[in-house]
Design a protein around this motif. Structure first.
Motif, PDB file in Angstrom:
ATOM      1  N   UNK A  67     -34.470 -14.405  -7.656  1.00 37.12           N
ATOM      2  CA  UNK A  67     -34.191 -14.263  -6.226  1.00 37.12           C
ATOM      3  C   UNK A  67     -34.110 -12.778  -5.895  1.00 37.12           C
ATOM      4  N   UNK A  68     -34.823 -12.378  -4.842  1.00 30.61           N
ATOM      5  CA  UNK A  68     -34.893 -10.960  -4.492  1.00 30.61           C
ATOM      6  C   UNK A  68     -34.422 -10.718  -3.070  1.00 30.61           C
ATOM      7  N   UNK A  69     -33.721  -9.612  -2.894  1.00 26.36           N
ATOM      8  CA  UNK A  69     -33.334  -9.120  -1.573  1.00 26.36           C
ATOM      9  C   UNK A  69     -34.037  -7.775  -1.400  1.00 26.36           C
ATOM     10  N   UNK A  70     -35.178  -7.800  -0.723  1.00 23.40           N
ATOM     11  CA  UNK A  70     -35.987  -6.601  -0.610  1.00 23.40           C
ATOM     12  C   UNK A  70     -35.254  -5.480   0.134  1.00 23.40           C
ATOM     13  N   UNK A  71     -34.524  -5.853   1.190  1.00 25.12           N
ATOM     14  CA  UNK A  71     -33.848  -4.841   2.008  1.00 25.12           C
ATOM     15  C   UNK A  71     -32.786  -4.084   1.210  1.00 25.12           C
ATOM     16  N   UNK A  72     -31.982  -4.824   0.465  1.00 23.76           N
ATOM     17  CA  UNK A  72     -30.901  -4.211  -0.315  1.00 23.76           C
ATOM     18  C   UNK A  72     -31.375  -3.729  -1.683  1.00 23.76           C
ATOM     19  N   UNK A  73     -32.607  -4.052  -2.047  1.00 20.86           N
ATOM     20  CA  UNK A  73     -33.143  -3.749  -3.374  1.00 20.86           C
ATOM     21  C   UNK A  73     -32.240  -4.326  -4.454  1.00 20.86           C
TER      22      UNK A  73
END
Length: 213
Positions: A67-73
């Motif tokens: 699972x990735x959160x691109x905004x928060x890296x």
């Protein structure tokens, strides 16, 4: 249980580092003995990891979710699997994030995780986990830094290079014939002095022979 807490300094911008650590194929290429398998409809993918514990080499197969959160890296990885014999099972969970480094253009990667083992080899693996994790972290760091490094810049062409590479090639039948003829003329002009010298030498030899006669 094996606990993992790592901080990796990378001399590359955070966006570049995130691009690598958020790509499973890129991450796997940074880990010796790891291979990426097929992906599934739910977004998970298969993977294998061969690890050596002293004189023992164990190969694990796992189903991995990312699972990735691109905004928060930031990202979270979970995996479940077992060794090839099915004698040892494991479940793992880890979080990682990429932040700005101490100086502009650098980044830091933080990783925290736990691995739970059960079965025949659990105690053996846990006893040697510290050295294995340290070795794998160093290998991963070296590979990550190398992958995040910018591509080398091609050297500028010199005047002599341009003289050889920028000359357009003739096109068309008449143009090719003319180029062939010019090339032949230039070669004949270069060879002319050598021919003259040989002719002079032969004439001199004839005179010498005549004089002796």
């Amino acid at each position: 249980m094996i606990s993992i807490t790592e901080e990796i300094a990378v001399p590359s911008p955070p966006e570049r580092v995130w691009e690598i650590v958020s790509d499973p194929s890129a991450v796997v290429s940074c880990i010796g003995g790891a291979e990426l398998g097929p992906s599934h409809e739910d977004g998970s993918f298969d993977g294998t990891l061969a690890i050596r514990f002293g004189g023992l080499r164990v190969k694990f197969a796992a189903r991995v979710f990312l699972d990735l959160d691109e905004t928060a890296r930031e990202g979270r990885l979970t995996a479940r699997g077992a060794d090839g014999q099915g004698a040892t099972r494991f479940s793992a969970g880890a979080t990682f994030r990429v932040v700005e480094g101490d100086t502009p253009g650098t980044a830091r990667v933080f990783c925290d995780g736990e691995i739970k083992l059960s079965g025949k080899l659990a105690k053996l693996i846990e006893s040697g986990a510290g050295m294995v994790v340290s070795r794998m972290t160093k290998e991963f760091t070296d590979q990550l830094i190398q992958k995040c490094a910018p591509a080398s810049v091609e050297p500028l062409a010199t005047a002599s290079d341009s003289a050889h590479t920028d000359v357009p090639r003739p096109t068309g039948l008449f143009a090719r014939l003319r180029a062939w003829w010019e090339g032949r003329r230039s070669r004949r002009a270069e060879q002319a002095p050598q021919v003259t010298r040989r002719s002079q030498n032969r004439s001199g030899e004839a005179l010498d022979q005549g004089g002796r006669r």
